[in-house]
Design an enzyme around this catalytic site. Structure first.
Site, PDB file in Angstrom:
ATOM      1  N   GLU A  12      -8.766   0.271  -2.500  1.00  0.00           N
ATOM      2  CA  GLU A  12      -9.579   0.298  -1.283  1.00  0.00           C
ATOM      3  C   GLU A  12     -10.499   1.499  -1.385  1.00  0.00           C
ATOM      4  O   GLU A  12     -10.046   2.599  -1.713  1.00  0.00           O
ATOM      5  CB  GLU A  12      -8.704   0.494  -0.044  1.00  0.00           C
ATOM      6  CG  GLU A  12      -7.873  -0.678   0.345  1.00  0.00           C
ATOM      7  CD  GLU A  12      -7.013  -0.344   1.559  1.00  0.00           C
ATOM      8  OE1 GLU A  12      -7.278   0.669   2.251  1.00  0.00           O
ATOM      9  OE2 GLU A  12      -6.065  -1.085   1.794  1.00  0.00           O
ATOM     10  N   HIS A  65       0.950   6.207   1.920  1.00  0.00           N
ATOM     11  CA  HIS A  65       1.713   7.166   2.732  1.00  0.00           C
ATOM     12  C   HIS A  65       2.866   7.818   1.983  1.00  0.00           C
ATOM     13  O   HIS A  65       3.449   8.781   2.473  1.00  0.00           O
ATOM     14  CB  HIS A  65       2.114   6.546   4.058  1.00  0.00           C
ATOM     15  CG  HIS A  65       0.898   6.259   4.891  1.00  0.00           C
ATOM     16  ND1 HIS A  65      -0.071   7.219   5.112  1.00  0.00           N
ATOM     17  CD2 HIS A  65       0.448   5.134   5.486  1.00  0.00           C
ATOM     18  CE1 HIS A  65      -1.052   6.691   5.828  1.00  0.00           C
ATOM     19  NE2 HIS A  65      -0.758   5.427   6.063  1.00  0.00           N
ATOM     20  N   ASN A  69       0.851  -1.186   0.000  1.00  0.00           N
ATOM     21  CA  ASN A  69       0.000   0.000   0.000  1.00  0.00           C
ATOM     22  C   ASN A  69       0.894   1.246   0.000  1.00  0.00           C
ATOM     23  O   ASN A  69       1.703   1.429   0.913  1.00  0.00           O
ATOM     24  CB  ASN A  69      -0.897  -0.053   1.255  1.00  0.00           C
ATOM     25  CG  ASN A  69      -1.813   1.148   1.371  1.00  0.00           C
ATOM     26  OD1 ASN A  69      -1.392   2.273   1.141  1.00  0.00           O
ATOM     27  ND2 ASN A  69      -3.045   0.924   1.740  1.00  0.00           N
ATOM     28  N   HIS A 113      -5.761   3.540  -1.311  1.00  0.00           N
ATOM     29  CA  HIS A 113      -7.081   3.872  -0.769  1.00  0.00           C
ATOM     30  C   HIS A 113      -7.441   5.267  -1.251  1.00  0.00           C
ATOM     31  O   HIS A 113      -6.821   6.250  -0.828  1.00  0.00           O
ATOM     32  CB  HIS A 113      -7.012   3.815   0.766  1.00  0.00           C
ATOM     33  CG  HIS A 113      -8.327   4.024   1.442  1.00  0.00           C
ATOM     34  ND1 HIS A 113      -8.482   3.898   2.803  1.00  0.00           N
ATOM     35  CD2 HIS A 113      -9.554   4.340   0.974  1.00  0.00           C
ATOM     36  CE1 HIS A 113      -9.742   4.137   3.134  1.00  0.00           C
ATOM     37  NE2 HIS A 113     -10.410   4.428   2.044  1.00  0.00           N
TER      38      HIS A 113
HETATM   39  N1  PXP Z   1      -5.774  -3.097   4.510  1.00  0.00           N
HETATM   40  C1  PXP Z   1      -6.728  -2.139   4.606  1.00  0.00           C
HETATM   41  C2  PXP Z   1      -8.128  -2.495   4.237  1.00  0.00           C
HETATM   42  C3  PXP Z   1      -6.397  -0.833   5.012  1.00  0.00           C
HETATM   43  O1  PXP Z   1      -7.353   0.105   5.085  1.00  0.00           O
HETATM   44  C4  PXP Z   1      -5.043  -0.530   5.292  1.00  0.00           C
HETATM   45  C5  PXP Z   1      -4.667   0.866   5.671  1.00  0.00           C
HETATM   46  O2  PXP Z   1      -4.865   1.719   4.601  1.00  0.00           O
HETATM   47  C6  PXP Z   1      -4.089  -1.551   5.165  1.00  0.00           C
HETATM   48  C7  PXP Z   1      -4.481  -2.837   4.803  1.00  0.00           C
HETATM   49  C8  PXP Z   1      -2.635  -1.314   5.425  1.00  0.00           C
HETATM   50  O3  PXP Z   1      -2.445  -1.038   6.770  1.00  0.00           O
HETATM   51  P1  PXP Z   1      -1.017  -0.525   7.249  1.00  0.00           P
HETATM   52  O4  PXP Z   1      -0.758   0.786   6.582  1.00  0.00           O
HETATM   53  O5  PXP Z   1      -1.170  -0.431   8.737  1.00  0.00           O
HETATM   54  O6  PXP Z   1      -0.023  -1.585   6.830  1.00  0.00           O
END
Ligand code: PXP
Length: 238
Positions: free
Chosen positions: A70, A10, A7, A43
């Site tokens: 997402e 960030h 993901n 997301h």
């Molecule tokens: N899965 C989902 C559905 C999420 O909303 C997020 C956060 O955006 C993540 C995974 C990833 O989480 P993290 O950033 O804590 O690894």
């Protein structure tokens, strides 16, 4: 061996801190793929606090693995998904004031809405995943909605304050994963997964894919994207 989806939200968070062009989550995604990631996750939030519509469009054209979007199950987002056609859509609950997604979808409560949204996305050729807490009733409700996949929320496990609580949360995740697989759904897991707690989660064979963002981007800031991704791949697949 589980897949690792990265993901890159960030990376966009850093860019949006200055409302400039860099760092670009599209470049981060390409580097993650070159380092061996199996998929890219973003997301697109209603408030556009990190990922922008442009990012999604460019990623759809450039991601070589699988793009997982997402999103909240709103009309605006369903339209964007059907226009962009990512490989996978993960439906998540969304609250404006939250720092990050706080809990899983209440599939049982939102059944009437989801039973319209899920087939619309599936008819558009999109694989649908529901982000749910490790709760057997939510797993059963997800299967009743004929979703392709569930992503099990690992946040309570990641935030557990004692070894006993961590063990308990791990058991909940495992039971939910076993049931979801038995019911014919693909199992993803994510939220709060890092370079330490992955060592417990990777032993659950029903989990086919981990979705990890913050821990990898945090390490990438210090050591670079390629190394951060390779370090996690070594643990997920080790
Ligand atoms: N899965 C989902 C559905 C999420 O909303 C997020 C956060 O955006 C993540 C995974 C990833 O989480 P993290 O950033 O804590 O690894």
């Amino acid at each position: 061996m589980a897949r690792l989806a990265i993901n890159v939200d960030h990376v966009a968070t850093v860019r949006q801190a200055r409302r400039v062009q860099e760092p670009d989550p599209v470049t981060a995604a390409a580097l993650a793929e070159l380092a061996g990631a199996d998929g890219i996750v973003v997301h697109l939030r209603e408030d556009r606090r990190h990922i922008q519509d442009r990012d999604l469009e460019v990623l759809r054209q450039t991601v070589k693995t699988r793009l997982n979007l997402e999103m909240a199950a709103t009309e605006e987002m369903v339209r964007i998904a059907l226009k962009t056609r990512p490989h996978v859509v993960t439906l998540v609950p969304e609250k404006r004031m939250e720092l990050t997604t706080e809990g899983g979808l209440n599939v049982r409560e939102q059944k009437s809405h989801l039973q319209v949204v899920i087939p619309r996305l599936q008819d558009g050729g999109i694989i649908v995943s529901l982000f749910i807490d490790p709760d057997l009733q939510q797993v059963r409700a997800s299967q009743e909605l004929k979703t392709d996949c569930v992503e099990i929320h690992t946040g309570s496990f990641a935030e557990a304050q004692s070894p006993g609580q961590q063990e308990q949360e791990l058991n909940r995740i495992e039971e939910a994963a076993v049931l979801a697989e038995e019911l014919g759904m693909t199992v993803h897991a994510g939220h709060g997964v890092d370079y330490r707690n992955i060592l417990r989660l990777r032993d659950i064979p029903e989990i086919e894919e981990f979705s990890i963002g913050h821990a990898i981007v945090a390490r990438a800031v210090l050591v670079g994207m390629e190394r951060a991704v390779r370090d996690m791949i070594a643990l997920v697949k080790g």
